[in-house]
Design a protein around this motif. Structure first.
Motif, mmCIF file in Angstrom:
data_model
loop_
_atom_site.group_PDB
_atom_site.id
_atom_site.type_symbol
_atom_site.label_atom_id
_atom_site.label_comp_id
_atom_site.label_asym_id
_atom_site.label_seq_id
_atom_site.Cartn_x
_atom_site.Cartn_y
_atom_site.Cartn_z
ATOM 1 N N GLY A 1 13.505 -12.780 0.542
ATOM 2 C CA GLY A 1 12.351 -13.026 1.405
ATOM 3 C C GLY A 1 11.183 -13.532 0.607
ATOM 4 N N GLN A 2 10.018 -13.428 1.200
ATOM 5 C CA GLN A 2 8.762 -13.752 0.515
ATOM 6 C C GLN A 2 7.875 -12.525 0.635
ATOM 7 N N LEU A 3 7.748 -11.803 -0.454
ATOM 8 C CA LEU A 3 6.995 -10.549 -0.384
ATOM 9 C C LEU A 3 6.505 -10.135 -1.755
ATOM 10 N N GLU A 4 5.501 -9.244 -1.723
ATOM 11 C CA GLU A 4 4.928 -8.655 -2.929
ATOM 12 C C GLU A 4 5.084 -7.147 -2.845
ATOM 13 N N ILE A 5 5.549 -6.554 -3.932
ATOM 14 C CA ILE A 5 5.808 -5.119 -3.997
ATOM 15 C C ILE A 5 5.159 -4.548 -5.254
ATOM 16 N N ILE A 6 4.497 -3.410 -5.093
ATOM 17 C CA ILE A 6 4.064 -2.637 -6.252
ATOM 18 C C ILE A 6 5.072 -1.521 -6.466
ATOM 19 N N ALA A 7 5.653 -1.461 -7.658
ATOM 20 C CA ALA A 7 6.709 -0.489 -7.971
ATOM 21 C C ALA A 7 6.238 0.400 -9.116
ATOM 22 N N PHE B 1 2.082 -3.894 -15.395
ATOM 23 C CA PHE B 1 0.652 -3.666 -15.566
ATOM 24 C C PHE B 1 0.366 -2.608 -16.630
ATOM 25 N N VAL B 2 1.116 -1.522 -16.582
ATOM 26 C CA VAL B 2 0.825 -0.410 -17.481
ATOM 27 C C VAL B 2 2.109 0.379 -17.727
ATOM 28 N N LYS B 3 2.261 0.855 -18.942
ATOM 29 C CA LYS B 3 3.354 1.752 -19.304
ATOM 30 C C LYS B 3 2.746 2.830 -20.175
ATOM 31 N N GLU B 4 2.406 3.954 -19.538
ATOM 32 C CA GLU B 4 1.716 5.028 -20.231
ATOM 33 C C GLU B 4 2.428 6.356 -19.981
ATOM 34 N N ALA B 5 1.841 7.442 -20.443
ATOM 35 C CA ALA B 5 2.517 8.737 -20.416
ATOM 36 C C ALA B 5 2.879 9.187 -19.006
ATOM 37 N N PHE B 6 2.015 8.884 -18.018
ATOM 38 C CA PHE B 6 2.208 9.442 -16.687
ATOM 39 C C PHE B 6 2.960 8.513 -15.738
ATOM 40 N N PHE B 7 2.906 7.214 -15.971
ATOM 41 C CA PHE B 7 3.565 6.272 -15.059
ATOM 42 C C PHE B 7 3.681 4.889 -15.682
ATOM 43 N N THR B 8 4.644 4.144 -15.165
ATOM 44 C CA THR B 8 4.772 2.714 -15.428
ATOM 45 C C THR B 8 4.652 2.008 -14.086
ATOM 46 N N VAL B 9 3.836 0.960 -14.024
ATOM 47 C CA VAL B 9 3.566 0.278 -12.753
ATOM 48 C C VAL B 9 3.807 -1.220 -12.909
ATOM 49 N N PHE B 10 4.533 -1.791 -11.922
ATOM 50 C CA PHE B 10 4.874 -3.212 -11.905
ATOM 51 C C PHE B 10 4.407 -3.840 -10.592
ATOM 52 N N LYS B 11 4.310 -5.161 -10.629
ATOM 53 C CA LYS B 11 4.204 -5.953 -9.399
ATOM 54 C C LYS B 11 5.394 -6.908 -9.371
ATOM 55 N N TRP B 12 6.102 -6.926 -8.235
ATOM 56 C CA TRP B 12 7.180 -7.870 -8.007
ATOM 57 C C TRP B 12 6.708 -8.927 -7.016
ATOM 58 N N GLU B 13 6.786 -10.181 -7.400
ATOM 59 C CA GLU B 13 6.519 -11.296 -6.486
ATOM 60 C C GLU B 13 7.838 -12.017 -6.263
ATOM 61 N N ILE B 14 8.344 -11.964 -5.033
ATOM 62 C CA ILE B 14 9.688 -12.443 -4.725
ATOM 63 C C ILE B 14 9.617 -13.658 -3.813
#
Length: 314
Positions: free
Chosen positions: A305-311, A240-253
């Protein structure tokens, strides 16, 4: 051997909170629970490890005494704070300062840049994101005259939307919204407008008009972030974003997926489904509402499994 660290959240009662956080398996003690502080080393509420050799330890104490878990990152405080918010009613319209302003005006506190992933929302839901003033003078006049309809920028939202909210951005979650928020480790908020609501004692909540005017970015500029999605066997990874303070992803497994953790640390919040984390011959159940920190040098692992994770990581 590096182990995943599961954390017990801290819950905060808010005037705008509700009971939707029960849907993550949490046992709430109030029907106005507004915030789950999932990964927090902030003095106003610290999450606690619930497994392994560090069971019972706060995130803040691990940062102070076991910096090797975080790749020996520099800094006087853990850099991130992860929340789940239940906006059962409209939140106040707010703005956050940057690090420089906060350090000078808020006793050394960090500023706050944050981002939101919309976990769920009511049909037709919206949020306030930005404003329409073109100059500082126009901004000040509209605030002083209470012309909120002319000033505030409303945006329709849907489940799965993502918003990057840099410091200086006027914003507010609105009724019927559940979000996961990744932010700087700060509790500094300037309240610009609160719909003239009163607290339990009948008092209007404090506003911070002059500080808000100081820090609001004028004119409003939509943050430019580049989202990228990559689909491989068993998983879809969206950055979603890669900026100075954080990088945020969504994993759909779906099924079994391989990952590699080479960051100083990785914060993982399960927002849907269930599964298993497998690492060096050990297995760890994952359920909706779990918050797991994968430390430095964790290396290769599998999730099935079947899950969604915000990392997120720094």
């Amino acid at each position: 051997m590096a182990q995943p660290l599961f954390f017990e959240p801290v819950f905060k009662e808010r005037i705008w909170g509700g009971t939707h956080l029960q849907e993550f398996g949490y046992k709430l003690t109030s029907d106005q629970t507004g915030e789950c502080w999932a990964f927090s080393a902030h003095p106003n509420g610290q999450s606690i490890v619930r497994n392994g050799e560090y069971k019972g330890r706060t995130l803040g104490s691990l940062w102070e005494e076991h910096r090797e878990l975080f790749g020996n990152l520099k800094g006087d405080r853990f850099p991130l704070l992860t929340k789940i918010l239940d906006a059962n009613r409209d939140l106040s319209v707010q703005v956050h300062p940057d690090d420089t302003y906060a350090k000078t005006n808020e006793n050394g506190e960090l500023g706050k840049t944050e981002c939101w992933y919309i976990i769920d929302c009511a049909e037709g839901a919206e949020l306030i994101f930005g404003h329409h003033a073109e100059t500082k003078e126009e901004l000040s006049r509209l605030i002083d005259e209470g012309e909120w309809g002319s000033l505030l920028r409303h945006v329709k939202i849907a489940k799965g939307d993502f918003f990057y909210v840099p410091s200086g951005t006027v914003h507010a979650l609105c009724e019927g919204t559940v979000v996961l928020e990744t932010q700087q480790n700060s509790d500094t908020t300037y309240r610009l407008y609160d719909y003239d609501r009163t607290d339990a004692e009948g008092n209007l909540r404090e506003l911070h008009l002059e500080k808000s005017k100081d820090v609001i970015t004028v004119p409003h500029a939509l943050p430019q972030v580049e989202m990228r999605a990559d689909t491989k066997e068993g998983k879809k990874v969206t950055q979603f974003v890669k900026e100075a303070f954080f990088t945020v992803f969504k994993w759909e497994i779906q099924g079994e997926a391989a990952f590699e953790q080479n960051e100083p640390f990785l914060l993982c919040s399960v927002i849907e489904g269930e599964g298993i984390l497998m690492h060096e011959g050990e297995t760890y159940p994952l359920e909706k509402g779990d918050h797991v920190l994968l430390p430095a040098d964790f290396g290769a692992f599998l999730v099935s499994g079947q899950l969604e994770i915000i990392a997120a990581h720094v």
